[in-house]
Write an enzyme that holds these catalytic residues in place. Structure first.
Site: not given
Length: 521
Positions: A333, A347, A422, A425, A463
């Site tokens: 990403r 991130r 987070e 998901s 994470r």
């Protein structure tokens, strides 16, 4: 409902619906120039190009709902993030209706053309060449045929242009939203459940970067010239922790009947777009390879894209539903549109992730909702086994990606950050992806039906490492390993390694050690 004003015309006995040249409700300022590979609103559709080149069938979008419930679609679009607005939806409806009118006219003219051709053949068979020239019906048929051919030659390019414009616009529409989803931004997220207890410390908890550096697990310093910003190394127990988490998640899911997969990291733009992502529009998130050497290849930001590509243009047998798949892949990403979390593992540009992906039937309309519930239960089982405190959130409309009908996030408490973060998901995409990628299932009677797809994170490695290090840290700087992870890691406690840390000897430091002296011969 937005509509386009039409007129009824009779051509050779066939009733056709034709749009008026000017219609107040559907007036659109656009230039009617056919430009290959680009639509009038400026966005390029890799999926449409993929179809035009013959690789797949055209996406069968549910335009009936868009046309019949336009106000509801407009409300849905405006409740979500993105640049689509109500006028865009109205334009989509108008383009679609104009396209249907042109298709109807073409169909009627082609039927007339065939009828005239049959008439001419019959006249030729019954009369000699000299007599044909004196037959009014023969002369009229030839004239009518020429008129029809001329009109069709005008309509075919128009149909192509409208078809291209339709898909360029309509493919950007988001999925319908579940009626129970909260409306608004991230602050409107609804807490569904709190699980576990917040860890309590008799010392000030440290962040994962500090812990990771002292324990020799993580390196982020002095990497700008090596691999750029937002990159990292895991070493020793840090590398083993990544492998342990991957294997723990894969084993947990395979015991539940998930089929493991290895998927490509590089995929065509059509697969991204079919999943509801826009690699051509959102370069801030997607890495693309050199287009001169590797046309239309992009690095996947999630294993979901690779698994969806596996099912693209295929039908699943009824008896195998629901198909539960798990893959572990490296995700890429760009993260160039945010200045947040520039340090640490939260991130980053690349990371490993274990992803769940499901394909299910659409007979009752509840199958995919049930599968999403199953995926969330499995996420909770794994995070509870890792002895984390976390919360489950029903995410609001502005936090839903275009393909999501409903999405649940799980946020773990991260003591070093003193906040929830987070870690996973899960989304129910209903038939949004299957209609774009032609993912179907075959019923017992042999008929085909669009499947529903569901995806969820099983373990986003960096994470999860953050949550584990910060939650299970001790006063002496070690980290206790959760019991469920100990067989995979081979450790009960992560301690400072025996070897000496590397010493930086490069430039840009106050006191630099001298360089080696030249060798003497």
């Amino acid at each position: 409902m937005a509509t386009c004003i039409g007129m009824v015309a009779r051509v050779g006995g066939t009733v056709l619906t034709v749009l008026k040249p000017v219609a107040r409700q559907c007036s659109r300022q656009r230039t009617r120039v056919f430009i290959p590979h680009r639509f009038s609103h400026g966005a390029r559709s890799s999926l449409y190009e993929h179809v035009r080149e013959g690789y797949s069938d055209k996406p069968e979008l549910d335009m009936r709902a868009v046309c019949e419930e336009t106000d509801k679609v407009i409300a849905n679009v405006e409740n979500r993030k993105g640049d689509l607005r109500g006028d865009d939806v109205r334009n989509i409806v108008c383009v679609w209706q104009e396209l249907q009118a042109v298709k109807t006219e073409i169909l009627g003219l082609e039927e007339q053309k065939k009828h005239i051709s049959d008439t001419v053949k019959a006249l030729v068979a019954k009369n000699d060449k000299k007599a044909l020239g004196n037959l009014p019906e023969y002369t009229q048929a030839l004239q009518k045929g020429r008129e029809i051919r001329n009109r069709l030659n005008q309509l075919y390019p128009k149909e192509t242009e409208l078809d291209q414009e339709h898909y360029g616009r309509a493919l950007r529409l988001p999925n319908a939203t579940h009626p129970d989803v909260p409306v608004g931004d991230e602050s409107k997220a609804r807490v569904v459940e709190l699980v576990g207890q917040k860890p309590e410390f008799d010392f000030k908890p440290r962040g994962h970067v500090e812990l990771g550096e002292e324990l020799g697990l993580i390196r982020q310093r002095h990497l700008a010239h090596v691999s750029g910003h937002r990159s990292y190394y895991l070493r020793g127990a840090g590398a083993r922790l990544q492998t342990a988490l991957q294997n723990f998640a894969l084993d947990t899911l395979q015991r539940q009947g998930f089929i493991p997969m290895v998927v490509p990291d590089m995929l065509k733009g059509a697969v991204f777009e079919g999943c509801g992502m826009q690699p051509n529009a959102h370069r801030s998130q997607v890495y693309s390879l050199d287009q001169a050497r590797f046309p239309d290849l992009n690095l996947a930001g999630t294993g979901e894209v690779g698994v969806a590509g596996y099912f693209m243009d295929h039908a699943v047998n009824w008896k195998d539903l629901p198909v539960r798949t798990v893959c572990s892949s490296t995700c890429y990403r760009a993260e160039t549109d945010t200045g947040r979390e520039t340090w640490g593992l939260y991130r980053v540009h690349h990371f490993n992730k274990v992803e769940m992906f499901g394909v299910t039937a659409d007979e009752t309309g509840e199958e995919s909702s049930q599968l999403l519930g199953e995926f969330v239960s499995l996420q909770k089982e794994m995070f509870s086994a890792l002895e984390l405190h976390y919360r489950v959130l029903d995410m609001p409309t502005q936090e839903l990606g275009p393909p999501a009908h409903r999405k649940y996030d799980i946020e773990a408490w991260m003591p070093g950050r003193d906040s929830y973060g987070e870690i996973s998901s899960g989304s129910n995409c209903t038939d949004y992806q299957s209609r774009r990628l032609n993912i179907l299932y075959e019923r017992e009677d042999g008929s085909l039906q669009y499947a529903h797809t569901v995806n969820a994170t099983a373990c986003a490695i960096p994470r999860t490492i953050i949550a584990i290090l910060e939650t299970h840290q001790t006063k002496d700087g070690t980290v206790r390993v959760p019991r469920a992870l100990q067989p995979y890691l081979g450790l009960e406690v992560i301690e400072t390694p025996k070897y000496t840390p590397l010493k930086y000897i490069g430039p840009n430091q106050p006191s630099r050690p001298p360089r080696p002296a030249p060798k003497t011969r």
